[in-house]
Design an enzyme around this catalytic site. Structure first.
Site, short mmCIF file in Angstrom:
data_model
loop_
_atom_site.label_atom_id
_atom_site.label_comp_id
_atom_site.label_asym_id
_atom_site.label_seq_id
_atom_site.Cartn_x
_atom_site.Cartn_y
_atom_site.Cartn_z
CE LYS A 22 71.05 -0.17 -12.55
NZ LYS A 22 69.44 -0.25 -12.30
CG ASN A 23 69.87 3.77 -13.69
OD1 ASN A 23 69.65 2.42 -13.65
ND2 ASN A 23 69.91 4.56 -12.38
CB CYS A 117 65.29 -1.51 -5.96
SG CYS A 117 66.80 -2.47 -6.13
NE ARG A 122 61.62 3.07 -8.01
CZ ARG A 122 62.81 2.76 -8.35
NH1 ARG A 122 63.33 1.46 -7.60
NH2 ARG A 122 63.54 3.47 -8.96
CD GLN A 126 53.97 13.64 -12.75
OE1 GLN A 126 53.93 14.62 -13.47
NE2 GLN A 126 52.83 13.43 -11.90
CG ASP A 305 70.28 5.38 -7.43
OD1 ASP A 305 69.36 5.20 -6.74
OD2 ASP A 305 70.35 5.08 -8.67
NE ARG A 397 67.74 -5.12 -10.34
CZ ARG A 397 67.09 -4.06 -9.86
NH1 ARG A 397 66.60 -4.00 -8.96
NH2 ARG A 397 66.98 -2.86 -10.74
C1 UD1 Z 1 65.81 6.31 -11.35
C2 UD1 Z 1 66.82 5.30 -11.44
C3 UD1 Z 1 66.91 5.22 -9.90
C4 UD1 Z 1 67.43 6.35 -9.18
C5 UD1 Z 1 65.98 7.51 -9.39
C6 UD1 Z 1 66.31 8.74 -9.04
C7 UD1 Z 1 66.67 4.09 -13.20
C8 UD1 Z 1 66.24 2.53 -13.98
N1 UD1 Z 1 66.54 4.06 -12.00
O1 UD1 Z 1 64.48 5.71 -11.19
O2 UD1 Z 1 68.19 4.17 -9.60
O3 UD1 Z 1 67.15 6.08 -7.77
O4 UD1 Z 1 65.98 7.76 -10.83
O5 UD1 Z 1 67.51 9.34 -9.37
O6 UD1 Z 1 67.08 4.88 -14.17
N2 UD1 Z 1 57.72 9.78 -9.26
C9 UD1 Z 1 56.30 10.04 -9.13
N3 UD1 Z 1 55.69 9.75 -10.31
C10 UD1 Z 1 56.10 9.25 -11.38
C11 UD1 Z 1 57.64 8.99 -11.60
C12 UD1 Z 1 58.27 9.34 -10.42
O7 UD1 Z 1 55.66 10.50 -8.16
O8 UD1 Z 1 55.57 8.99 -12.29
C13 UD1 Z 1 58.42 10.03 -8.00
C14 UD1 Z 1 58.88 8.90 -7.21
O9 UD1 Z 1 58.14 8.21 -6.51
C15 UD1 Z 1 60.14 9.30 -6.51
C16 UD1 Z 1 60.61 10.51 -7.52
O10 UD1 Z 1 59.53 10.92 -8.09
O11 UD1 Z 1 59.92 9.78 -5.34
C17 UD1 Z 1 61.80 10.40 -8.30
O12 UD1 Z 1 61.67 9.03 -9.00
P1 UD1 Z 1 62.25 9.01 -10.63
O13 UD1 Z 1 63.19 9.75 -10.96
O14 UD1 Z 1 61.10 8.72 -11.47
O15 UD1 Z 1 62.95 7.46 -10.45
P2 UD1 Z 1 63.03 6.22 -11.30
O16 UD1 Z 1 63.09 7.04 -13.04
O17 UD1 Z 1 62.09 5.21 -11.26
#
Ligand code: UD1
Length: 430
Positions: A22-23, A117, A122, A126, A305, A397
């Site tokens: 999915k991701n 979720c 979140r 970045q 996850d 989902r």
């Molecule tokens: C994706 C996955 C999610 C998984 C996560 C971590 C999708 C759609 N979702 O979520 O299922 O749990 O990777 O493997 O692919 N962060 C920041 N600033 C940012 C972005 C992220 O501080 O701009 C932090 C987040 O709060 C978190 C960490 O970085 O603590 C990792 O997040 P990230 O890898 O970005 O997760 P998602 O891409 O949202």
């Protein structure tokens, strides 16, 4: 409201075929709109998040033809808008990939702020930092993220945190920027590699995906492709822990075993047997599951996850286990539900201290989010008696035909909408 009803206690036995990731697929669908030529995406999971994203791109003018349940053809030459405020899009986290894709292709994007979720705050700082480094302006107005650029220019970007979403989003926009972009401290998850491979198959020039430095040489245009999404590492891991928790014997097929190494290592530690094949993994459970310690980390570490699924299994393993969540701060919401099934778990900050119990007892519980919901299904399958799970919309989902795949492994599980259906199920399974 649909619910799952489960009668636990049956070991899962048999083969299960894993769907596309999915991701990875979410980003690949977004990438598909970056060319005016047709893109065919195969092994696409038929799950709600993907279907919402497909509707969203149709909403801005793309033509989506479903060739089969798991294959679509996308023609984006007809896109007439860069504004995605489709009401459902904010429910999926990955709506943000449309920002990178539209910014790269049209130098402009307006997308509703992402939801997804509720597993902690979140931020998307970045992503924004990356777009700004490429020369874009970014503003947030009335719940929309607005970004535009006269021109996108390659840049050197250091990610302050390892972020899957930010890495992919910047990669999308930079694929069509002028000049070279370097992303340092990039995420290394298999789906980052899959999206890079897909973009390269469209004519992009991306090197280093899968390491922490990704180098992108911008190209002026992308072309058609036919691409098959990689297997879903998290769906596979969920079935692997379901096999362990029910003391079953399951061959998990259509997987890339390398992507599952962190998961298989923990299953071995708690006493399961693992057989690895080229594109399948067999998990054989045991009556004597043992405690262990686990900390979630970016790939190749143990995936966040998979944290609820391993915790649910450890809560019925002998001894005291420690689960530390280092990615998201609000990912233990399922613990209260699990306590109602008899689990003994104490949460302190980002750590869960788990004292194994002999068995779970069926209860009426709710899925707090996608992966925790799947983990509670595992608990229900392992429990004595009947469990009903509310809010299964979260589970839908991200898991394709979840109850069908589990039933084929011998589980007693059904999707129901009325008490009458629940009674029928109880009579049927006894
Ligand atoms: C994706 C996955 C999610 C998984 C996560 C971590 C999708 C759609 N979702 O979520 O299922 O749990 O990777 O493997 O692919 N962060 C920041 N600033 C940012 C972005 C992220 O501080 O701009 C932090 C987040 O709060 C978190 C960490 O970085 O603590 C990792 O997040 P990230 O890898 O970005 O997760 P998602 O891409 O949202």
């Amino acid at each position: 409201m649909e619910q799952y009803i489960i009668k636990g206690g049956e070991p899962l036995i048999g083969d299960v075929e894993i769907s596309g990731a999915k991701n990875a697929a979410l980003a690949i669908v977004a990438a598909a709109i970056m060319t005016d030529e047709k893109v065919v995406i195969d092994n696409l999971p038929d799950v709600r998040d993907i279907n919402v994203l497909l509707q969203a791109i149709e909403g801005i003018g793309a033509n989506v033809v479903r060739k089969s349940a798991n294959c679509v053809e996308i023609d984006s030459s007809t896109i007439h808008s860069v504004r995605v405020d489709y009401e459902y899009i904010k429910k999926i986290r990955a709506s943000y990939y449309l920002l990178g894709a539209l910014l790269g292709k049209f130098h402009r994007a307006e997308v509703a702020l992402p939801g997804g979720c509720n597993i902690g705050s979140r931020p998307i700082d970045q992503h924004i930092k990356g777009f700004k480094a490429l020369g874009a302006d970014v503003d947030i107005e009335y719940g929309m993220i607005m970004t535009s650029a006269d021109e996108l220019i390659g840049s050197h970007i250091y990610m302050d945190v390892v972020s899957v979403g930010a890495t992919i989003n910047v990669m999308l926009a930079a694929a069509l920027a002028d000049g070279r972009t370097i992303i340092e401290n990039a995420a290394k998850e298999p789906h980052v590699v899959d999206v890079a491979n897909m973009l390269n198959s469209m004519g992009a020039n991306i090197k280093g995906a899968g390491t922490d430095v990704i180098r992108i040489k911008g190209v002026s245009k992308l072309h058609s492709t036919e691409y098959s999404v990689i297997p879903d590492q998290i769906e596979a891991g969920t079935f692997m822990f379901a096999a362990a928790a029910t003391k079953g014997n399951v061959l998990v097929k259509n997987v890339i075993p390398k992507h599952l190494e962190a998961i298989t290592a923990k299953l071995l530690e708690i006493g399961c047997c693992i057989e690895e094949y080229d594109d399948a993994v067999r998990v054989i459970g045991t009556d004597n599951l043992k405690a262990t310690q686990v900390k979630t980390l970016p790939y190749p570490g143990f995936p966040t996850d998979m944290q609820p699924q391993i915790a649910v299994t450890l809560a019925m393993s002998k001894g005291t286990s420690i689960v530390t969540e280092s990615i998201f701060e609000n990912r233990f919401k399922y613990v209260d539900e699990l306590a109602r099934m008899g689990a003994d778990i104490k949460v302190e900050g980002n750590t869960a201290i788990i004292t194994g119990v002999d068995r779970y007892m069926g209860a009426q519980i709710s899925a707090p989010d996608l992966r925790a919901g799947a983990a509670l299904v595992i608990a229900g399958l392992a429990a004595e008696g009947f469990t009903t799970i509310d809010d299964i919309v979260y589970i839908q989902r991200g898991y394709e035909k979840f109850e069908e795949k589990l039933s084929a492994l011998g589980a007693h599980i059904e999707k129901i909408s009325t008490e009458h259906e629940a009674q029928k199920f109880r009579l049927k399974v006894g």
